[in-house]
Scaffold this motif. Structure first.
Motif, PDB file in Angstrom:
ATOM      1  N   LEU A  97       0.864  -1.179   0.000  1.00 36.41           N
ATOM      2  CA  LEU A  97       0.000   0.000   0.000  1.00 36.41           C
ATOM      3  C   LEU A  97       0.902   1.231   0.000  1.00 36.41           C
ATOM      4  O   LEU A  97       1.736   1.390   0.898  1.00 36.41           O
ATOM      5  CB  LEU A  97      -0.896  -0.001   1.245  1.00 36.41           C
ATOM      6  CG  LEU A  97      -1.855   1.184   1.407  1.00 36.41           C
ATOM      7  CD1 LEU A  97      -3.017   1.069   0.421  1.00 36.41           C
ATOM      8  CD2 LEU A  97      -2.379   1.253   2.833  1.00 36.41           C
ATOM      9  N   MET A  98       0.760   2.092  -1.003  1.00 43.68           N
ATOM     10  CA  MET A  98       1.587   3.291  -1.055  1.00 43.68           C
ATOM     11  C   MET A  98       1.231   4.224   0.088  1.00 43.68           C
ATOM     12  O   MET A  98       0.053   4.404   0.426  1.00 43.68           O
ATOM     13  CB  MET A  98       1.390   4.009  -2.392  1.00 43.68           C
ATOM     14  CG  MET A  98       1.717   3.163  -3.619  1.00 43.68           C
ATOM     15  SD  MET A  98       3.422   2.596  -3.676  1.00 43.68           S
ATOM     16  CE  MET A  98       4.250   4.129  -4.033  1.00 43.68           C
ATOM     17  N   VAL A  99       2.257   4.822   0.703  1.00 40.87           N
ATOM     18  CA  VAL A  99       2.050   5.742   1.817  1.00 40.87           C
ATOM     19  C   VAL A  99       2.095   7.166   1.264  1.00 40.87           C
ATOM     20  O   VAL A  99       3.146   7.804   1.235  1.00 40.87           O
ATOM     21  CB  VAL A  99       3.105   5.538   2.918  1.00 40.87           C
ATOM     22  CG1 VAL A  99       2.842   6.487   4.086  1.00 40.87           C
ATOM     23  CG2 VAL A  99       3.097   4.095   3.399  1.00 40.87           C
ATOM     24  N   TYR A 100       0.938   7.619   0.789  1.00 41.93           N
ATOM     25  CA  TYR A 100       0.791   8.968   0.260  1.00 41.93           C
ATOM     26  C   TYR A 100      -0.157   9.727   1.192  1.00 41.93           C
ATOM     27  O   TYR A 100      -1.375   9.669   1.037  1.00 41.93           O
ATOM     28  CB  TYR A 100       0.188   8.943  -1.140  1.00 41.93           C
ATOM     29  CG  TYR A 100       1.059   8.346  -2.223  1.00 41.93           C
ATOM     30  CD1 TYR A 100       2.436   8.222  -2.069  1.00 41.93           C
ATOM     31  CD2 TYR A 100       0.492   7.914  -3.420  1.00 41.93           C
ATOM     32  CE1 TYR A 100       3.219   7.682  -3.077  1.00 41.93           C
ATOM     33  CE2 TYR A 100       1.273   7.387  -4.434  1.00 41.93           C
ATOM     34  CZ  TYR A 100       2.637   7.267  -4.257  1.00 41.93           C
ATOM     35  OH  TYR A 100       3.408   6.738  -5.266  1.00 41.93           O
ATOM     36  N   PRO A 101       0.359  10.436   2.192  1.00 39.47           N
ATOM     37  CA  PRO A 101      -0.526  11.110   3.139  1.00 39.47           C
ATOM     38  C   PRO A 101      -1.300  12.259   2.503  1.00 39.47           C
ATOM     39  O   PRO A 101      -0.816  12.944   1.607  1.00 39.47           O
ATOM     40  CB  PRO A 101       0.431  11.615   4.223  1.00 39.47           C
ATOM     41  CG  PRO A 101       1.767  11.684   3.558  1.00 39.47           C
ATOM     42  CD  PRO A 101       1.778  10.594   2.536  1.00 39.47           C
ATOM     43  N   ALA A 102      -2.509  12.463   2.987  1.00 38.39           N
ATOM     44  CA  ALA A 102      -3.385  13.507   2.466  1.00 38.39           C
ATOM     45  C   ALA A 102      -3.084  14.858   3.113  1.00 38.39           C
ATOM     46  O   ALA A 102      -2.573  14.936   4.230  1.00 38.39           O
ATOM     47  CB  ALA A 102      -4.848  13.134   2.705  1.00 38.39           C
ATOM     48  N   TYR A 103      -3.412  15.896   2.367  1.00 35.92           N
ATOM     49  CA  TYR A 103      -3.433  17.258   2.891  1.00 35.92           C
ATOM     50  C   TYR A 103      -4.564  17.983   2.180  1.00 35.92           C
ATOM     51  O   TYR A 103      -5.121  17.466   1.195  1.00 35.92           O
ATOM     52  CB  TYR A 103      -2.095  17.972   2.687  1.00 35.92           C
ATOM     53  CG  TYR A 103      -1.788  18.326   1.241  1.00 35.92           C
ATOM     54  CD1 TYR A 103      -2.051  19.607   0.747  1.00 35.92           C
ATOM     55  CD2 TYR A 103      -1.243  17.388   0.367  1.00 35.92           C
ATOM     56  CE1 TYR A 103      -1.781  19.931  -0.577  1.00 35.92           C
ATOM     57  CE2 TYR A 103      -0.973  17.706  -0.952  1.00 35.92           C
ATOM     58  CZ  TYR A 103      -1.242  18.988  -1.420  1.00 35.92           C
ATOM     59  OH  TYR A 103      -0.987  19.303  -2.727  1.00 35.92           O
ATOM     60  N   VAL A 104      -4.933  19.145   2.649  1.00 41.46           N
ATOM     61  CA  VAL A 104      -6.029  19.905   2.043  1.00 41.46           C
ATOM     62  C   VAL A 104      -5.462  21.185   1.456  1.00 41.46           C
ATOM     63  O   VAL A 104      -4.752  21.944   2.130  1.00 41.46           O
ATOM     64  CB  VAL A 104      -7.118  20.224   3.089  1.00 41.46           C
ATOM     65  CG1 VAL A 104      -8.236  21.048   2.470  1.00 41.46           C
ATOM     66  CG2 VAL A 104      -7.669  18.934   3.683  1.00 41.46           C
ATOM     67  N   ASP A 105      -5.752  21.437   0.159  1.00 38.68           N
ATOM     68  CA  ASP A 105      -5.194  22.616  -0.507  1.00 38.68           C
ATOM     69  C   ASP A 105      -6.016  23.867  -0.201  1.00 38.68           C
ATOM     70  O   ASP A 105      -6.979  23.836   0.573  1.00 38.68           O
ATOM     71  CB  ASP A 105      -5.046  22.373  -2.014  1.00 38.68           C
ATOM     72  CG  ASP A 105      -6.388  22.268  -2.749  1.00 38.68           C
ATOM     73  OD1 ASP A 105      -7.446  22.614  -2.181  1.00 38.68           O
ATOM     74  OD2 ASP A 105      -6.381  21.840  -3.928  1.00 38.68           O
ATOM     75  N   GLU A 106      -5.649  24.981  -0.839  1.00 39.71           N
ATOM     76  CA  GLU A 106      -6.291  26.266  -0.563  1.00 39.71           C
ATOM     77  C   GLU A 106      -7.738  26.312  -1.029  1.00 39.71           C
ATOM     78  O   GLU A 106      -8.501  27.196  -0.611  1.00 39.71           O
ATOM     79  CB  GLU A 106      -5.494  27.411  -1.207  1.00 39.71           C
ATOM     80  CG  GLU A 106      -5.444  27.408  -2.726  1.00 39.71           C
ATOM     81  CD  GLU A 106      -4.424  26.426  -3.297  1.00 39.71           C
ATOM     82  OE1 GLU A 106      -4.360  26.282  -4.534  1.00 39.71           O
ATOM     83  OE2 GLU A 106      -3.688  25.795  -2.502  1.00 39.71           O
ATOM     84  N   ARG A 107      -8.146  25.366  -1.864  1.00 41.59           N
ATOM     85  CA  ARG A 107      -9.540  25.288  -2.323  1.00 41.59           C
ATOM     86  C   ARG A 107     -10.343  24.261  -1.541  1.00 41.59           C
ATOM     87  O   ARG A 107     -11.432  23.872  -1.953  1.00 41.59           O
ATOM     88  CB  ARG A 107      -9.591  24.969  -3.815  1.00 41.59           C
ATOM     89  CG  ARG A 107      -8.980  26.047  -4.701  1.00 41.59           C
ATOM     90  CD  ARG A 107      -9.164  25.705  -6.165  1.00 41.59           C
ATOM     91  NE  ARG A 107      -8.598  26.734  -7.027  1.00 41.59           N
ATOM     92  CZ  ARG A 107      -8.635  26.702  -8.357  1.00 41.59           C
ATOM     93  NH1 ARG A 107      -9.206  25.667  -8.967  1.00 41.59           N
ATOM     94  NH2 ARG A 107      -8.106  27.672  -9.065  1.00 41.59           N
ATOM     95  N   GLU A 108      -9.785  23.816  -0.430  1.00 42.72           N
ATOM     96  CA  GLU A 108     -10.427  22.809   0.423  1.00 42.72           C
ATOM     97  C   GLU A 108     -10.612  21.480  -0.304  1.00 42.72           C
ATOM     98  O   GLU A 108     -11.586  20.762  -0.081  1.00 42.72           O
ATOM     99  CB  GLU A 108     -11.767  23.311   0.971  1.00 42.72           C
ATOM    100  CG  GLU A 108     -11.642  24.450   1.958  1.00 42.72           C
ATOM    101  CD  GLU A 108     -10.886  24.039   3.223  1.00 42.72           C
ATOM    102  OE1 GLU A 108     -11.408  23.228   3.986  1.00 42.72           O
ATOM    103  OE2 GLU A 108      -9.757  24.535   3.437  1.00 42.72           O
TER     104      GLU A 108
END
Length: 204
Positions: A97-108
């Motif tokens: 399982l690739m470990v690609y953590p999420a984040y939220v950009d300026e457009r939510e």
């Protein structure tokens, strides 16, 4: 199981959902989805689907119900997006399982970070959470891809390197159904929950 303070993950063995759609590689197929519920006191229930496609592919996703309860935009937009594919690992009896953590950009909008140093990954997800996740038998965090021509630094949670950004992956035994779901909740869902204020930043 409680794995992030008040956040509880429960497998719903009574519900298996059949669906038609496209796999991560874009192929039309049908899937049987095992459901897992993410429960947070006072918040709407979130459902994770472990999709087993007829063509042999498998992925995890935050399932979008027919009616999405009222929630912040960033979390609402995570539904049916940012799927994590589960593929064959370094050996036939292992999965990745690739470990690609999420984040939220300026457009939510939820997005993912693909390349991080191990120190950055540990800071983003919480070193103690990564250690707990890799404590299971046969579970290992390593380079996502074998690059013998490159001098890649070791992936060592006891001494996380902060010199080279690379893609990380979680490897686990093929019979282990729990680890990838817990990992998906950590990598993809929890960062968005923290962003919208549903989880404490102290839990990272």
């Amino acid at each position: 199981m409680d794995f992030l303070h008040d956040l509880t993950l429960v497998r719903n063995d009574d519900t298996v959902t059949n669906k038609v759609g496209r796999t991560c590689t874009g192929e039309e197929s049908v899937a049987s989805a095992v459901e897992w519920e993410l429960l947070l006191p006072g918040r709407p229930r979130l459902t994770l689907h472990d999709n087993r496609w007829a063509n042999g592919e498998r992925d995890l996703v935050l399932h979008k119900p027919t009616v999405v309860p009222e929630m912040p935009a960033a979390l609402s937009k995570l539904h049916d997006r940012l799927r994590s594919g589960i593929t064959v690992g370094r050996r036939h009896e292992e999965r990745r399982l690739m470990v690609y953590p999420a984040y939220v950009d300026e457009r939510e909008r939820p997005r993912v970070k693909k390349s991080l140093t191990t120190a950055e990954l540990s800071s983003h997800l919480g070193l103690h959470h990564l250690r707990e996740l890799t404590a299971g038998e046969g579970v290992d965090l390593d380079h996502a891809f074998d690059r013998p021509h490159l001098d890649l630094p070791p992936v060592d949670l006891d001494d996380p390197q902060d010199e080279m950004r690379l893609q990380h992956a979680l490897f686990f035994p093929v019979e282990d159904d729990e680890t990838p779901v817990v990992a998906y909740a950590h990598f993809r869902v929890a960062p968005v929950l923290r962003h919208v204020g549903w989880l404490s930043p102290d839990d990272s």
